[in-house]
Design a protein around this motif. Structure first.
Motif, PDB file in Angstrom:
ATOM      1  N   ALA A  92     -73.152  21.529  10.434  1.00 31.74           N
ATOM      2  CA  ALA A  92     -72.972  20.077  10.339  1.00 31.74           C
ATOM      3  C   ALA A  92     -71.636  19.727   9.688  1.00 31.74           C
ATOM      4  CB  ALA A  92     -74.124  19.458   9.548  1.00 31.74           C
ATOM      5  N   ILE A  93     -71.163  20.591   8.805  1.00 28.49           N
ATOM      6  CA  ILE A  93     -69.877  20.362   8.151  1.00 28.49           C
ATOM      7  C   ILE A  93     -68.720  20.881   8.997  1.00 28.49           C
ATOM      8  CG2 ILE A  93     -68.476  20.984   6.144  1.00 28.49           C
ATOM      9  CD1 ILE A  93     -71.027  21.031   4.494  1.00 28.49           C
ATOM     10  N   ASP A  94     -68.934  22.034   9.658  1.00 31.33           N
ATOM     11  CA  ASP A  94     -67.834  22.705  10.354  1.00 31.33           C
ATOM     12  C   ASP A  94     -67.569  22.174  11.758  1.00 31.33           C
ATOM     13  OD1 ASP A  94     -67.450  24.275   8.165  1.00 31.33           O
ATOM     14  OD2 ASP A  94     -68.527  26.016   8.935  1.00 31.33           O
ATOM     15  N   ILE A  95     -68.611  21.818  12.506  1.00 28.83           N
ATOM     16  CA  ILE A  95     -68.424  21.421  13.909  1.00 28.83           C
ATOM     17  C   ILE A  95     -67.535  20.181  14.053  1.00 28.83           C
ATOM     18  CG2 ILE A  95     -69.624  20.485  15.923  1.00 28.83           C
ATOM     19  CD1 ILE A  95     -71.798  22.503  15.514  1.00 28.83           C
ATOM     20  N   LEU A 252     -66.451  25.977  19.685  1.00 22.51           N
ATOM     21  CA  LEU A 252     -67.085  26.893  18.745  1.00 22.51           C
ATOM     22  C   LEU A 252     -66.482  28.291  18.779  1.00 22.51           C
ATOM     23  CD1 LEU A 252     -70.777  25.896  19.530  1.00 22.51           C
ATOM     24  CD2 LEU A 252     -69.402  25.113  17.626  1.00 22.51           C
ATOM     25  N   THR A 253     -65.771  28.654  19.850  1.00 23.58           N
ATOM     26  CA  THR A 253     -65.353  30.049  20.001  1.00 23.58           C
ATOM     27  C   THR A 253     -63.847  30.247  20.095  1.00 23.58           C
ATOM     28  OG1 THR A 253     -65.636  29.873  22.406  1.00 23.58           O
ATOM     29  CG2 THR A 253     -67.516  30.676  21.133  1.00 23.58           C
ATOM     30  N   ALA A 254     -63.173  29.491  20.963  1.00 21.61           N
ATOM     31  CA  ALA A 254     -61.759  29.766  21.231  1.00 21.61           C
ATOM     32  C   ALA A 254     -60.895  29.560  20.001  1.00 21.61           C
ATOM     33  CB  ALA A 254     -61.252  28.893  22.378  1.00 21.61           C
ATOM     34  N   GLY A 255     -61.341  28.707  19.097  1.00 21.41           N
ATOM     35  CA  GLY A 255     -60.557  28.487  17.889  1.00 21.41           C
ATOM     36  C   GLY A 255     -60.746  29.561  16.842  1.00 21.41           C
ATOM     37  N   LEU A 256     -61.585  30.583  17.119  1.00 17.04           N
ATOM     38  CA  LEU A 256     -61.911  31.578  16.099  1.00 17.04           C
ATOM     39  C   LEU A 256     -60.658  32.278  15.585  1.00 17.04           C
ATOM     40  CD1 LEU A 256     -64.895  34.032  16.149  1.00 17.04           C
ATOM     41  CD2 LEU A 256     -62.651  34.828  15.471  1.00 17.04           C
ATOM     42  N   THR A 267     -66.068  26.416  12.483  1.00 15.43           N
ATOM     43  CA  THR A 267     -67.145  27.301  12.912  1.00 15.43           C
ATOM     44  C   THR A 267     -66.634  28.689  13.263  1.00 15.43           C
ATOM     45  OG1 THR A 267     -68.289  25.372  13.815  1.00 15.43           O
ATOM     46  CG2 THR A 267     -69.081  27.521  14.513  1.00 15.43           C
ATOM     47  N   GLY A 268     -65.455  28.775  13.873  1.00 14.43           N
ATOM     48  CA  GLY A 268     -64.896  30.075  14.212  1.00 14.43           C
ATOM     49  C   GLY A 268     -64.695  30.939  12.986  1.00 14.43           C
ATOM     50  N   LEU A 269     -64.141  30.360  11.928  1.00  9.59           N
ATOM     51  CA  LEU A 269     -63.939  31.109  10.686  1.00  9.59           C
ATOM     52  C   LEU A 269     -65.281  31.451  10.050  1.00  9.59           C
ATOM     53  CD1 LEU A 269     -61.840  32.257   8.743  1.00  9.59           C
ATOM     54  CD2 LEU A 269     -61.871  30.066   7.520  1.00  9.59           C
ATOM     55  N   ASN A 273     -66.496  35.230   9.168  1.00 14.09           N
ATOM     56  CA  ASN A 273     -66.961  35.614   7.835  1.00 14.09           C
ATOM     57  C   ASN A 273     -68.387  36.148   7.882  1.00 14.09           C
ATOM     58  OD1 ASN A 273     -64.535  34.837   6.649  1.00 14.09           O
ATOM     59  ND2 ASN A 273     -65.230  32.750   6.270  1.00 14.09           N
ATOM     60  N   ALA A 274     -69.222  35.537   8.724  1.00  7.34           N
ATOM     61  CA  ALA A 274     -70.603  36.012   8.846  1.00  7.34           C
ATOM     62  C   ALA A 274     -70.643  37.423   9.427  1.00  7.34           C
ATOM     63  CB  ALA A 274     -71.407  35.056   9.726  1.00  7.34           C
TER      64      ALA A 274
END
Length: 315
Positions: A92-95, A252-256, A267-269, A273-274
């Motif tokens: 909710a914070i990252d998206i 959610l993915t390409a910006g990782l 979310t990518g970061l 980290n996860a």
């Protein structure tokens, strides 16, 4: 169209469930003990047993998956043991920050790539076409992390025009309060997407220019501007609409990689980290969300394709 949408929604549910089954099963294929991997290699047997009982890891895997599905049905994506927070609260914070970064990059890439692609098509095999093609090929073949590092070295370290690190903050307001720090991560993703979009736009425009309706429009005496913007543009945008729809999961993915290079708190970061900290619930929640975003992106791309091309009907 209603039957088509119903069928696609059914397919979306099946695909999302399939991805969740695979991701959930892979979690339990971790060598050794999943609980030990989560709480650490120095945990005692009693600590592992207590952890497994507290979080239901001592139950059969199909029971654990059923519990996960029940939680997923009400929007509960799991709980991060590492961060002691629900995955929902993290996303909710990252998206919203990811939507800002990737959405702005896609918007800039499209508004730059469309006129460049049309200009290349109308000046095919001329200096402009060759120059833009060389730039597109260079950017497209360059890994995004390498491009980001080049921009940091050039515009941050040497020229001191922009900060080398992305904005740091938990909210959109905090990110937007540092607009100069947004320039380099947005520019990195924009250039990568521009290289792809401009090539598709050029090819689509070249195909459209060879169609009979373009010849007819010119034979009727329409100006070149009217031909390009009244006939060519809309019919050439279908591939771009498809690409933009398929780019929705990139929120959610390409910006990782870009988020990691610029330390952008999205979310990518969080996924990176996860993965490095064995925070499996966060990995699983983001994976399922990406699967859902992929299906939704495909559906929106199909709808946009039909809206741009009246000949396309989903009956």
């Amino acid at each position: 169209m209603i039957h088509y949408l119903a069928r696609r929604i059914g397919q979306a549910i099946i695909v999302t469930l399939g991805v969740s089954v695979i991701a959930f099963a892979m979690q339990h294929m971790v060598p050794g003990n999943l609980a030990r991997a989560i709480i650490g290699t120095h945990a005692t047997a009693s600590q592992i047993a207590a952890f497994r009982h507290s979080f239901g890891l001592d139950k059969p895997i199909w029971v654990q998956y059923w519990v996960f599905l029940r939680h997923l049905a009400v929007g509960n994506l799991g709980f991060s043991y590492r961060l002691n927070r629900s995955v929902d609260s993290i996303l909710a914070i990252d998206i919203p920050k990811d939507i800002l970064l990737v959405g702005l990059s896609l918007f800039l890439a499209v508004i730059i790539a469309v006129p460049v692609g049309i200009a290349q098509a109308t000046r095919r095999n001329q200096l402009l076409d060759y120059s833009a093609t060389a730039v597109s090929f260079t950017l497209y073949s360059m890994p995004s992390f390498w491009l980001g590092l080049i921009l940091v070295g050039w515009l941050a370290d040497s020229a001191h025009l922009f900060p080398p690190e992305a904005p740091q903050g938990a909210t959109i307001g905090a990110v937007l309060s540092q607009p100069r720090a947004l320039v380099l991560p947005v520019a990195t993703l924009t250039l990568v997407n521009f290289a792809l979009f401009s090539r598709y736009m050029r090819s689509s425009a070249i195909d459209a220019l060879a169609q009979d309706y373009i010849r007819t429009a010119r034979a009727k005496g329409l100006s070149e501007r009217a031909v390009l913007f009244g006939h060519l543009l809309r019919n050439s945008l279908a591939p771009i609409a498809t690409l933009v729809g398929l780019s929705i999961p990139s929120i959610l993915t390409a910006g990782l990689v870009t988020e990691y290079v610029f330390n952008y708190p999205g979310t990518g970061l969080a996924f990176f980290n996860a993965a490095t900290q064995d925070d499996y619930p966060v990995e699983l929640g983001i994976t399922v969300l990406v699967a859902l975003a992929t299906v939704v992106g495909n559906l929106l791309a199909d709808i946009a394709y039909a809206a741009l091309d009246p000949r396309v009907r989903y009956d």
